[in-house]
Design an enzyme around this catalytic site. Structure first.
Site, mmCIF file in Angstrom:
data_model
loop_
_atom_site.group_PDB
_atom_site.id
_atom_site.type_symbol
_atom_site.label_atom_id
_atom_site.label_comp_id
_atom_site.label_asym_id
_atom_site.label_seq_id
_atom_site.Cartn_x
_atom_site.Cartn_y
_atom_site.Cartn_z
ATOM 1 N N MET A 61 -11.954 5.258 -0.946
ATOM 2 C CA MET A 61 -12.896 5.358 0.268
ATOM 3 C C MET A 61 -13.327 6.847 0.086
ATOM 4 O O MET A 61 -12.795 7.800 0.862
ATOM 5 C CB MET A 61 -11.726 5.443 1.369
ATOM 6 C CG MET A 61 -11.372 3.937 1.719
ATOM 7 S SD MET A 61 -9.656 3.611 2.698
ATOM 8 C CE MET A 61 -8.752 3.703 1.286
ATOM 9 N N MET B 118 -8.685 8.729 -0.291
ATOM 10 C CA MET B 118 -9.519 8.930 0.926
ATOM 11 C C MET B 118 -10.022 10.383 1.012
ATOM 12 O O MET B 118 -9.117 11.317 0.348
ATOM 13 C CB MET B 118 -8.723 8.887 2.360
ATOM 14 C CG MET B 118 -8.194 7.743 2.392
ATOM 15 S SD MET B 118 -7.260 7.557 4.098
ATOM 16 C CE MET B 118 -6.615 5.922 3.992
ATOM 17 N N MET C 171 -11.904 -5.677 4.984
ATOM 18 C CA MET C 171 -11.290 -4.568 5.479
ATOM 19 C C MET C 171 -11.194 -5.051 7.097
ATOM 20 O O MET C 171 -11.856 -5.264 7.531
ATOM 21 C CB MET C 171 -11.860 -3.047 5.901
ATOM 22 C CG MET C 171 -12.016 -2.317 4.315
ATOM 23 S SD MET C 171 -10.452 -1.883 3.554
ATOM 24 C CE MET C 171 -9.775 -1.020 4.756
ATOM 25 N N ASP D 210 -4.651 3.942 -2.023
ATOM 26 C CA ASP D 210 -5.775 4.322 -1.141
ATOM 27 C C ASP D 210 -5.967 5.813 -1.367
ATOM 28 O O ASP D 210 -5.198 6.801 -1.272
ATOM 29 C CB ASP D 210 -5.260 4.199 0.228
ATOM 30 C CG ASP D 210 -5.062 2.783 0.541
ATOM 31 O OD1 ASP D 210 -5.976 2.061 0.481
ATOM 32 O OD2 ASP D 210 -4.186 2.297 1.184
ATOM 33 N N SER E 260 0.721 -1.341 -0.034
ATOM 34 C CA SER E 260 -0.005 -0.155 -0.010
ATOM 35 C C SER E 260 0.765 0.971 -0.130
ATOM 36 O O SER E 260 1.758 1.418 1.060
ATOM 37 C CB SER E 260 -0.767 0.036 1.218
ATOM 38 O OG SER E 260 -1.665 1.376 1.206
ATOM 39 N N HIS F 21 -8.200 1.499 -4.319
ATOM 40 C CA HIS F 21 -9.241 1.309 -3.450
ATOM 41 C C HIS F 21 -9.694 2.807 -2.992
ATOM 42 O O HIS F 21 -9.181 3.612 -2.556
ATOM 43 C CB HIS F 21 -8.429 0.778 -2.226
ATOM 44 C CG HIS F 21 -9.498 0.609 -1.134
ATOM 45 N ND1 HIS F 21 -8.660 0.376 0.184
ATOM 46 C CD2 HIS F 21 -10.710 0.638 -0.821
ATOM 47 C CE1 HIS F 21 -9.871 0.237 1.289
ATOM 48 N NE2 HIS F 21 -10.730 0.526 0.527
ATOM 49 N N HIS G 45 -1.129 -1.074 -4.282
ATOM 50 C CA HIS G 45 -2.568 -0.963 -3.781
ATOM 51 C C HIS G 45 -2.372 0.623 -3.385
ATOM 52 O O HIS G 45 -1.553 1.439 -3.005
ATOM 53 C CB HIS G 45 -2.558 -1.536 -2.510
ATOM 54 C CG HIS G 45 -3.848 -1.515 -1.597
ATOM 55 N ND1 HIS G 45 -5.050 -2.083 -2.218
ATOM 56 C CD2 HIS G 45 -4.229 -0.660 -0.833
ATOM 57 C CE1 HIS G 45 -6.164 -1.660 -1.402
ATOM 58 N NE2 HIS G 45 -5.677 -0.799 -0.541
ATOM 59 N N ASP H 250 -7.201 -6.122 3.739
ATOM 60 C CA ASP H 250 -6.539 -4.963 3.667
ATOM 61 C C ASP H 250 -6.908 -4.350 5.073
ATOM 62 O O ASP H 250 -7.666 -4.120 5.738
ATOM 63 C CB ASP H 250 -7.418 -3.701 2.671
ATOM 64 C CG ASP H 250 -6.697 -2.568 2.721
ATOM 65 O OD1 ASP H 250 -5.729 -2.301 3.168
ATOM 66 O OD2 ASP H 250 -7.456 -1.875 1.899
#
Ligand code: DX5
Ligand code: ZN
Length: 229
Positions: free
Chosen positions: A81, A50, A150, A48, A21, A79, A46, A188
């Site tokens: 979020m 957000m 998660m 992320d 990540s 991913h 990966h 994750d």
């Protein structure tokens, strides 16, 4: 029969995918850390994203993903979020995402969102928060390429692994087999060499690891160790 079972088990272990990540990378040395992943035994990046609304943190957005894509030579697993992810599906495809994962909790019309991700040429994933039961995916599992369980509450790297995850992995594995889906199971949050084997044994295909990789003394060796466990 026992020998066959053991061989099968070992192959499964060998085949697990490792997805570092980038949230835990050194953003002042992002290209260096991307090249490290390129040259390691890692399988995916990966990423992320957000928004500070769906989760209580803001990570990075499109310009940073664009910079990552420019250098990354492996599958880019994004991913999201964020609330209302539908607004950005095409944008993420253009930025080089190969897999786009949205949160079940952020999608009112999940089936439509999954179809839109596929129509944009990406693999479709759905992530479940720790409190969300596997059963909510029953009617979309056949359409999915990935389910991200998660194992921490999303929003931050470096949190402790939630033990209830093992039960959910086993339930999801059962649902996937029952529905003859080709969906992969990704874990994750809080993944380390202490829980990786048990997760794969429960049915996990992809292990995301942020802090455990990037905060270690030798991230390349840590990735190789996770891969070889
Ligand atoms: C958490 C993120 C994770 C995070 C994992 O919201 O989705 O991908 O980066 O980090 P670690 O491995 O440090 O728990
Ligand atoms: Zn993530």
């Amino acid at each position: 029969m026992i020998i066959f079972a053991e061989t099968k088990h070992n192959n499964k272990q060998m085949n697990k995918l490792i997805a570092p990540s980038i949230l835990a990378a050194d953003f002042a040395n992002l290209q260096r850390d991307i090249e490290m992943v390129n040259n390691s035994e890692a399988d995916w990046f990966h990423i992320d994203i957000m928004d500070g609304v769906f989760v209580p943190n803001i990570s990075f957005g499109m310009p940073v993903l664009k910079a990552i894509s420019k250098h990354a030579t492996k599958t880019i697993d994004v991913h999201l979020m964020i609330v209302d992810p539908d607004r950005y599906i095409k944008t993420f495809a253009e930025l080089g995402a190969n897999i786009l994962t949205v949160h079940y909790e952020a999608c009112t019309h999940l089936h439509r969102t999954i179809q839109a991700i596929k129509a944009a040429g990406m693999k479709a994933g759905v992530a479940l928060n720790p409190h969300t039961p596997i059963a909510v995916l029953e009617d979309v599992i056949a359409d999915l390429d990935l389910v991200c369980i998660m194992s921490v509450n999303p929003g931050f790297g470096g949190q402790s692994f939630i033990e209830n995850t093992y039960k959910k992995v086993a339930q999801l594995k059962h649902l996937i087999e029952f529905s003859e889906s080709n969906c992969q199971i990704e874990i994750d949050g809080g993944v380390t060499d202490q829980n990786a084997n048990a997760l794969v044994e429960a049915g996990a295909d992809v292990l995301v690891a942020g802090s455990f990789v990037f905060k270690s003394e030798n991230p390349t060796a840590t990735i190789a160790n996770l891969k070889a466990l």
